[in-house]
Design a protein around this motif. Structure first.
Motif, PDB file in Angstrom:
ATOM      1  N   VAL A 134       0.864  -1.182   0.000  1.00  0.00           N
ATOM      2  CA  VAL A 134       0.000   0.000   0.000  1.00  0.00           C
ATOM      3  C   VAL A 134       0.897   1.227   0.000  1.00  0.00           C
ATOM      4  O   VAL A 134       2.055   1.157   0.409  1.00  0.00           O
ATOM      5  N   PRO A 135       0.391   2.365  -0.462  1.00  0.00           N
ATOM      6  CA  PRO A 135       1.211   3.581  -0.466  1.00  0.00           C
ATOM      7  C   PRO A 135       1.506   4.074   0.951  1.00  0.00           C
ATOM      8  O   PRO A 135       0.720   3.897   1.878  1.00  0.00           O
ATOM      9  N   PHE A 136       2.682   4.703   1.100  1.00  0.00           N
ATOM     10  CA  PHE A 136       3.066   5.415   2.310  1.00  0.00           C
ATOM     11  C   PHE A 136       3.194   6.886   1.924  1.00  0.00           C
ATOM     12  O   PHE A 136       4.025   7.224   1.080  1.00  0.00           O
ATOM     13  N   VAL A 137       2.397   7.745   2.543  1.00  0.00           N
ATOM     14  CA  VAL A 137       2.272   9.127   2.081  1.00  0.00           C
ATOM     15  C   VAL A 137       2.549  10.104   3.220  1.00  0.00           C
ATOM     16  O   VAL A 137       2.125   9.886   4.362  1.00  0.00           O
ATOM     17  N   ARG A 138       3.273  11.178   2.901  1.00  0.00           N
ATOM     18  CA  ARG A 138       3.469  12.294   3.828  1.00  0.00           C
ATOM     19  C   ARG A 138       2.646  13.463   3.332  1.00  0.00           C
ATOM     20  O   ARG A 138       2.731  13.843   2.165  1.00  0.00           O
ATOM     21  N   LEU A 139       1.812  14.046   4.211  1.00  0.00           N
ATOM     22  CA  LEU A 139       1.009  15.209   3.856  1.00  0.00           C
ATOM     23  C   LEU A 139       1.378  16.375   4.764  1.00  0.00           C
ATOM     24  O   LEU A 139       1.278  16.254   5.986  1.00  0.00           O
ATOM     25  N   PRO A 140       1.797  17.521   4.154  1.00  0.00           N
ATOM     26  CA  PRO A 140       2.109  17.677   2.734  1.00  0.00           C
ATOM     27  C   PRO A 140       3.422  16.984   2.382  1.00  0.00           C
ATOM     28  O   PRO A 140       4.120  16.513   3.263  1.00  0.00           O
ATOM     29  N   PRO A 169      -4.036   3.628   2.132  1.00  0.00           N
ATOM     30  CA  PRO A 169      -2.657   4.107   2.324  1.00  0.00           C
ATOM     31  C   PRO A 169      -2.402   4.556   3.758  1.00  0.00           C
ATOM     32  O   PRO A 169      -3.310   5.015   4.463  1.00  0.00           O
ATOM     33  N   PHE A 170      -1.137   4.403   4.177  1.00  0.00           N
ATOM     34  CA  PHE A 170      -0.685   4.933   5.454  1.00  0.00           C
ATOM     35  C   PHE A 170      -0.303   6.404   5.247  1.00  0.00           C
ATOM     36  O   PHE A 170       0.389   6.738   4.284  1.00  0.00           O
ATOM     37  N   VAL A 171      -0.707   7.264   6.161  1.00  0.00           N
ATOM     38  CA  VAL A 171      -0.495   8.698   5.992  1.00  0.00           C
ATOM     39  C   VAL A 171       0.135   9.285   7.249  1.00  0.00           C
ATOM     40  O   VAL A 171      -0.334   9.041   8.370  1.00  0.00           O
ATOM     41  N   GLN A 172       1.203  10.055   7.052  1.00  0.00           N
ATOM     42  CA  GLN A 172       1.757  10.870   8.130  1.00  0.00           C
ATOM     43  C   GLN A 172       1.368  12.316   7.872  1.00  0.00           C
ATOM     44  O   GLN A 172       1.540  12.829   6.766  1.00  0.00           O
ATOM     45  N   VAL A 173       0.851  12.974   8.908  1.00  0.00           N
ATOM     46  CA  VAL A 173       0.398  14.359   8.801  1.00  0.00           C
ATOM     47  C   VAL A 173       1.410  15.268   9.489  1.00  0.00           C
ATOM     48  O   VAL A 173       1.821  15.000  10.623  1.00  0.00           O
ATOM     49  N   ARG A 174       1.820  16.332   8.799  1.00  0.00           N
ATOM     50  CA  ARG A 174       2.760  17.311   9.359  1.00  0.00           C
ATOM     51  C   ARG A 174       2.040  18.651   9.457  1.00  0.00           C
ATOM     52  O   ARG A 174       1.641  19.230   8.437  1.00  0.00           O
ATOM     53  N   LEU A 175       1.871  19.155  10.680  1.00  0.00           N
ATOM     54  CA  LEU A 175       1.078  20.346  10.927  1.00  0.00           C
ATOM     55  C   LEU A 175       1.938  21.529  11.359  1.00  0.00           C
ATOM     56  O   LEU A 175       2.903  21.367  12.112  1.00  0.00           O
ATOM     57  N   ALA A 176       1.555  22.713  10.901  1.00  0.00           N
ATOM     58  CA  ALA A 176       2.137  23.943  11.416  1.00  0.00           C
ATOM     59  C   ALA A 176       1.611  24.159  12.834  1.00  0.00           C
ATOM     60  O   ALA A 176       0.514  23.718  13.181  1.00  0.00           O
ATOM     61  N   ARG A 177       2.386  24.844  13.658  1.00  0.00           N
ATOM     62  CA  ARG A 177       2.020  25.016  15.059  1.00  0.00           C
ATOM     63  C   ARG A 177       0.962  26.096  15.258  1.00  0.00           C
ATOM     64  O   ARG A 177       0.133  26.008  16.176  1.00  0.00           O
ATOM     65  N   GLU A 178       0.960  27.099  14.401  1.00  0.00           N
ATOM     66  CA  GLU A 178       0.071  28.241  14.591  1.00  0.00           C
ATOM     67  C   GLU A 178      -1.402  27.810  14.589  1.00  0.00           C
ATOM     68  O   GLU A 178      -1.861  27.114  13.686  1.00  0.00           O
ATOM     69  N   GLY A 179      -2.119  28.258  15.617  1.00  0.00           N
ATOM     70  CA  GLY A 179      -3.550  28.056  15.665  1.00  0.00           C
ATOM     71  C   GLY A 179      -4.018  26.706  16.161  1.00  0.00           C
ATOM     72  O   GLY A 179      -5.227  26.457  16.225  1.00  0.00           O
ATOM     73  N   LEU A 180      -3.097  25.823  16.536  1.00  0.00           N
ATOM     74  CA  LEU A 180      -3.505  24.495  17.001  1.00  0.00           C
ATOM     75  C   LEU A 180      -4.041  24.562  18.423  1.00  0.00           C
ATOM     76  O   LEU A 180      -3.476  25.236  19.282  1.00  0.00           O
ATOM     77  N   SER A 181      -5.120  23.834  18.662  1.00  0.00           N
ATOM     78  CA  SER A 181      -5.664  23.721  20.011  1.00  0.00           C
ATOM     79  C   SER A 181      -5.179  22.417  20.631  1.00  0.00           C
ATOM     80  O   SER A 181      -4.723  21.513  19.917  1.00  0.00           O
ATOM     81  N   PRO A 182      -5.278  22.264  21.961  1.00  0.00           N
ATOM     82  CA  PRO A 182      -4.809  21.023  22.600  1.00  0.00           C
ATOM     83  C   PRO A 182      -5.496  19.768  22.074  1.00  0.00           C
ATOM     84  O   PRO A 182      -4.932  18.683  22.148  1.00  0.00           O
ATOM     85  N   GLU A 193     -11.721  10.437   9.140  1.00  0.00           N
ATOM     86  CA  GLU A 193     -12.772   9.419   9.107  1.00  0.00           C
ATOM     87  C   GLU A 193     -13.550   9.436   7.796  1.00  0.00           C
ATOM     88  O   GLU A 193     -14.116   8.414   7.399  1.00  0.00           O
ATOM     89  N   SER A 194     -13.571  10.561   7.134  1.00  0.00           N
ATOM     90  CA  SER A 194     -14.329  10.683   5.886  1.00  0.00           C
ATOM     91  C   SER A 194     -13.553  10.209   4.671  1.00  0.00           C
ATOM     92  O   SER A 194     -14.059  10.295   3.542  1.00  0.00           O
ATOM     93  N   PHE A 195     -12.319   9.723   4.880  1.00  0.00           N
ATOM     94  CA  PHE A 195     -11.471   9.329   3.758  1.00  0.00           C
ATOM     95  C   PHE A 195     -10.931   7.917   3.997  1.00  0.00           C
ATOM     96  O   PHE A 195     -10.698   7.512   5.135  1.00  0.00           O
ATOM     97  N   PRO A 196     -10.714   7.166   2.914  1.00  0.00           N
ATOM     98  CA  PRO A 196     -10.190   5.791   3.049  1.00  0.00           C
ATOM     99  C   PRO A 196      -8.673   5.777   3.252  1.00  0.00           C
ATOM    100  O   PRO A 196      -7.912   5.348   2.388  1.00  0.00           O
ATOM    101  N   VAL A 197      -8.216   6.275   4.425  1.00  0.00           N
ATOM    102  CA  VAL A 197      -6.783   6.331   4.743  1.00  0.00           C
ATOM    103  C   VAL A 197      -6.585   5.818   6.159  1.00  0.00           C
ATOM    104  O   VAL A 197      -7.536   5.677   6.934  1.00  0.00           O
ATOM    105  N   ARG A 198      -5.305   5.557   6.472  1.00  0.00           N
ATOM    106  CA  ARG A 198      -4.928   5.198   7.838  1.00  0.00           C
ATOM    107  C   ARG A 198      -3.876   6.199   8.309  1.00  0.00           C
ATOM    108  O   ARG A 198      -2.755   6.217   7.801  1.00  0.00           O
ATOM    109  N   ILE A 199      -4.237   7.040   9.268  1.00  0.00           N
ATOM    110  CA  ILE A 199      -3.307   8.016   9.834  1.00  0.00           C
ATOM    111  C   ILE A 199      -2.406   7.278  10.824  1.00  0.00           C
ATOM    112  O   ILE A 199      -2.885   6.751  11.832  1.00  0.00           O
ATOM    113  N   VAL A 200      -1.121   7.220  10.533  1.00  0.00           N
ATOM    114  CA  VAL A 200      -0.199   6.484  11.397  1.00  0.00           C
ATOM    115  C   VAL A 200       0.661   7.401  12.255  1.00  0.00           C
ATOM    116  O   VAL A 200       1.299   6.943  13.205  1.00  0.00           O
ATOM    117  N   ASP A 201       0.685   8.697  11.942  1.00  0.00           N
ATOM    118  CA  ASP A 201       1.523   9.616  12.715  1.00  0.00           C
ATOM    119  C   ASP A 201       1.081  11.040  12.430  1.00  0.00           C
ATOM    120  O   ASP A 201       0.753  11.384  11.289  1.00  0.00           O
TER     121      ASP A 201
END
Length: 259
Positions: A134-140, A169-182, A193-201
């Motif tokens: 399966v694909p291994f994807v980094r977003l972005p 596909p396995f997906v790693q999400v990389r987020l900017a810090r600005e505006g994030l809540s706890p 949940e609305s997409f056929p992916v597996r968030i692994v990190d």
């Protein structure tokens, strides 16, 4: 026996070199000139490491050994530990690498196996890539994004909605810090949940200027995502006002190896 500069101060390197020399001395008579393969699970200096996926497995502040610890008589040296398929020092000293990516930094690797052919003194090695199941994807693909952009990135993957769970596909999400809540991690899961992916990190951009880009006080960083040595250095400096020296790090490496 030839030693590298500084090796006399490293009992680990000297010990590894001695071990392989004794093995070859023991083999020399019974094999009578036949080709032979040495194996080892260790970190050889000069190898490309995969950030976040590989532990330093030697203690005493010396986590890697030079490639010439392996006697030249060996027809081939098959190594394990580093995840990238690569030769170190000479073509016949080689890591086969892992079969699949084990961290986001390994996404560009051509994972596979190494086919080694021995014919007298001729040694041929061939890297055989293995297709990922399966694909291994980094977003972005590079940098970070705002959490509000995650849905757009997942939509752009253009996946079939009825993918079976083991095909997603396995997906790693990389987020900017600005505006994030706890509670941003729960929001990542809600969007995904609305997409056929597996968030692994899910990782958050580091704080500029922080020691090795880590702070213990930040609730958005999980301890499991940080290197224990970085945490030790930070805790030591906060407690004593100075960074740990080599003696302190030696004790830390010893304790970590025994844990």
């Amino acid at each position: 026996m030839t030693r590298l500069n500084g090796e006399s101060g490293s009992p680990i390197i000297a010990g590894v070199r001695s071990l392989y020399a004794e093995l070859v001395d023991t083999l020399r008579e019974p094999i009578d000139g036949l080709p032979f393969v040495l194996m080892g699970h260790l970190h050889v200096a000069g190898g490309i490491e995969s950030e976040g996926a590989e532990r330093r497995i030697l203690v005493g502040g010396q986590h890697a050994v030079p490639h010439d610890v392996f006697p030249a008589e060996a027809s081939y040296v098959a190594l394990g530990h580093l995840h990238k398929a690569q030769a170190i020092g000479r073509d016949t000293v080689r890591y086969s690498g892992s079969l699949i990516p084990l961290s986001a930094t390994e996404l560009p690797y051509a994972h596979g196996v190494t086919l080694v052919s021995l014919d007298g003194t001729t040694v041929l090695s061939e890297h055989i890539s293995i297709d990922r199941p399966v694909p291994f994807v980094r977003l972005p693909e590079a940098g970070d994004m705002r959490l509000t952009e995650l849905g757009d990135h997942l939509t752009a993957m253009d996946l079939t909605s009825d993918l079976l769970i083991n095909e997603r596909p396995f997906v790693q999400v990389r987020l900017a810090r600005e505006g994030l809540s706890p509670g941003f991690r729960e929001e990542v899961d809600r969007i995904a949940e609305s997409f056929p992916v597996r968030i692994v990190d899910t990782r958050v951009a580091a704080i500029p200027g922080a020691l090795n880009d880590v702070t213990l006080a930040d609730p958005m960083i999980r301890l499991a995502e940080r290197d224990p040595e970085d945490l030790f250095k930070l805790a030591f400096e906060r407690t004593f006002g100075v960074p740990p020296d080599s003696a302190h790090l030696d004790v830390f490496h010893q304790a970590r190896a025994e844990a």
